[in-house]
Motif scaffolding. Structure first.
Motif, PDB file in Angstrom:
ATOM      1  N   ILE A  43       0.842  -1.202   0.000  1.00 45.61           N
ATOM      2  CA  ILE A  43       0.000   0.000   0.000  1.00 45.61           C
ATOM      3  C   ILE A  43       0.872   1.245   0.000  1.00 45.61           C
ATOM      4  N   ILE A  44       1.915   1.233   0.809  1.00 51.67           N
ATOM      5  CA  ILE A  44       2.817   2.394   0.885  1.00 51.67           C
ATOM      6  C   ILE A  44       3.471   2.663  -0.464  1.00 51.67           C
ATOM      7  N   SER A  45       3.840   1.594  -1.194  1.00 48.33           N
ATOM      8  CA  SER A  45       4.447   1.760  -2.522  1.00 48.33           C
ATOM      9  C   SER A  45       3.474   2.437  -3.487  1.00 48.33           C
ATOM     10  N   ALA A  46       2.201   2.029  -3.426  1.00 48.03           N
ATOM     11  CA  ALA A  46       1.182   2.637  -4.288  1.00 48.03           C
ATOM     12  C   ALA A  46       0.963   4.103  -3.921  1.00 48.03           C
ATOM     13  N   LEU A  47       0.900   4.385  -2.618  1.00 46.29           N
ATOM     14  CA  LEU A  47       0.707   5.758  -2.162  1.00 46.29           C
ATOM     15  C   LEU A  47       1.910   6.629  -2.515  1.00 46.29           C
ATOM     16  N   LYS A  48       3.100   6.041  -2.431  1.00 43.56           N
ATOM     17  CA  LYS A  48       4.315   6.784  -2.767  1.00 43.56           C
ATOM     18  C   LYS A  48       4.293   7.229  -4.218  1.00 43.56           C
ATOM     19  N   ARG A  49       3.807   6.346  -5.095  1.00 45.81           N
ATOM     20  CA  ARG A  49       3.741   6.700  -6.515  1.00 45.81           C
ATOM     21  C   ARG A  49       2.738   7.825  -6.748  1.00 45.81           C
ATOM     22  N   LEU A  50       1.598   7.772  -6.077  1.00 38.77           N
ATOM     23  CA  LEU A  50       0.613   8.843  -6.186  1.00 38.77           C
ATOM     24  C   LEU A  50       1.182  10.168  -5.667  1.00 38.77           C
ATOM     25  N   GLU A  51       1.965  10.080  -4.601  1.00 38.08           N
ATOM     26  CA  GLU A  51       2.564  11.283  -4.018  1.00 38.08           C
ATOM     27  C   GLU A  51       3.600  11.872  -4.958  1.00 38.08           C
ATOM     28  N   GLU A  52       4.379  11.006  -5.628  1.00 39.40           N
ATOM     29  CA  GLU A  52       5.387  11.479  -6.573  1.00 39.40           C
ATOM     30  C   GLU A  52       4.745  12.197  -7.760  1.00 39.40           C
ATOM     31  N   GLN A  53       3.528  11.814  -8.089  1.00 44.37           N
ATOM     32  CA  GLN A  53       2.814  12.440  -9.202  1.00 44.37           C
ATOM     33  C   GLN A  53       1.936  13.599  -8.731  1.00 44.37           C
ATOM     34  N   HIS A  54       2.107  13.966  -7.472  1.00 45.49           N
ATOM     35  CA  HIS A  54       1.400  15.127  -6.897  1.00 45.49           C
ATOM     36  C   HIS A  54      -0.115  14.964  -6.932  1.00 45.49           C
ATOM     37  N   MET A  55      -0.562  13.717  -6.784  1.00 47.18           N
ATOM     38  CA  MET A  55      -1.995  13.463  -6.687  1.00 47.18           C
ATOM     39  C   MET A  55      -2.456  13.485  -5.228  1.00 47.18           C
ATOM     40  N   ILE A  56      -1.550  13.142  -4.319  1.00 47.40           N
ATOM     41  CA  ILE A  56      -1.862  13.151  -2.893  1.00 47.40           C
ATOM     42  C   ILE A  56      -0.677  13.746  -2.140  1.00 47.40           C
TER      43      ILE A  56
END
Length: 228
Positions: A43-56
């Motif tokens: 889950i953290i890996s998925a959230l990290k990717r969203l964060e890198e794309q400035h979605m969250i």
């Protein structure tokens, strides 16, 4: 597809569809791990990717929140062509490719991108530009290539620097790039125009202007694709 990528796409779809609206708090990592039947690290890996794309974005000891963003609608199909804005619709730009290139550049060059550059531009880019020019049968030396921040800056430099022909007047098409014309007026640089019609430019008139005027250079846009 890896498990975290499946979760990433699922969460991204929920954000883009509005299931998770702007500023909304995402479910906890524990809750998401139960929902998707996976480990917390996935889950953290998925959230990290969203964060890198400035979605969250994350708030320590609070959780993850959705970044306020704009969701663009597809353009309505029309037979008309808008010449007023003199720029294409944003849908015509490969913005996802731009985003990938920018992210890759930041990963590769890191702090170098945020320092003052060389007067001529990034040396590696000059090398690639030289190769590109050669593929079009345009041969030059690397020291003769300068990278500017955009066409407007290049036009400004060319307009104000002295030329070997000692010309002082710039010949432009009518219509021409409106921002460039504003710049010429601001710096009081003399310019004269020549009309481009559906049949093109009157070459006899063009020759007459070059014979009678001290033309520094001719700024032409054959397809009205300003400002190139």
């Amino acid at each position: 597809m890896l498990k975290y990528e499946t979760i990433y796409h699922s969460l991204l779809q929920k954000i883009q569809s509005g299931d998770f609206p702007a500023r909304a708090k995402l479910p906890s990592i524990r809750s998401l791990s139960h929902q998707y039947i996976c480990s917390k690290s996935t889950i953290i890996s998925a959230l990290k990717r969203l964060e890198e794309q400035h979605m969250i974005y994350s708030i320590p000891k609070s959780g993850y929140y959705v970044v306020e963003h704009r969701v663009f609608e597809e353009p309505i199909s029309t037979e008309g062509v808008d010449f007023a804005t003199s720029s294409p619709t944003w849908h015509a730009f490969p913005y996802k490719d731009f985003q990938q290139c920018i992210n890759k550049a930041i990963d590769t060059y890191q702090e170098e991108l945020f320092r003052y550059g060389t007067p001529k531009g990034l040396s590696l880019l000059i090398t690639e530009a030289k190769k590109l020019l050669e593929s079009y049968q345009v041969f030059t030396k690397s020291e003769q290539i300068f990278i500017t921040s955009g066409v407007q800056q290049a036009l400004a430099l060319l307009s104000m620097m002295p030329f070997p022909n000692n010309g002082s007047t710039i010949l432009v098409e009518q219509p021409s790039y409106h921002l460039y014309m504003d710049m010429l007026k601001t710096y009081e640089i003399r310019a004269i125009g020549i009309q481009r019609t559906a049949q093109g430019i009157d070459l006899k008139q063009l020759e007459k202007i070059f014979n009678e005027e001290e033309i520094k250079f001719f700024y032409t846009m054959p397809r009205f694709h300003n400002p190139l």
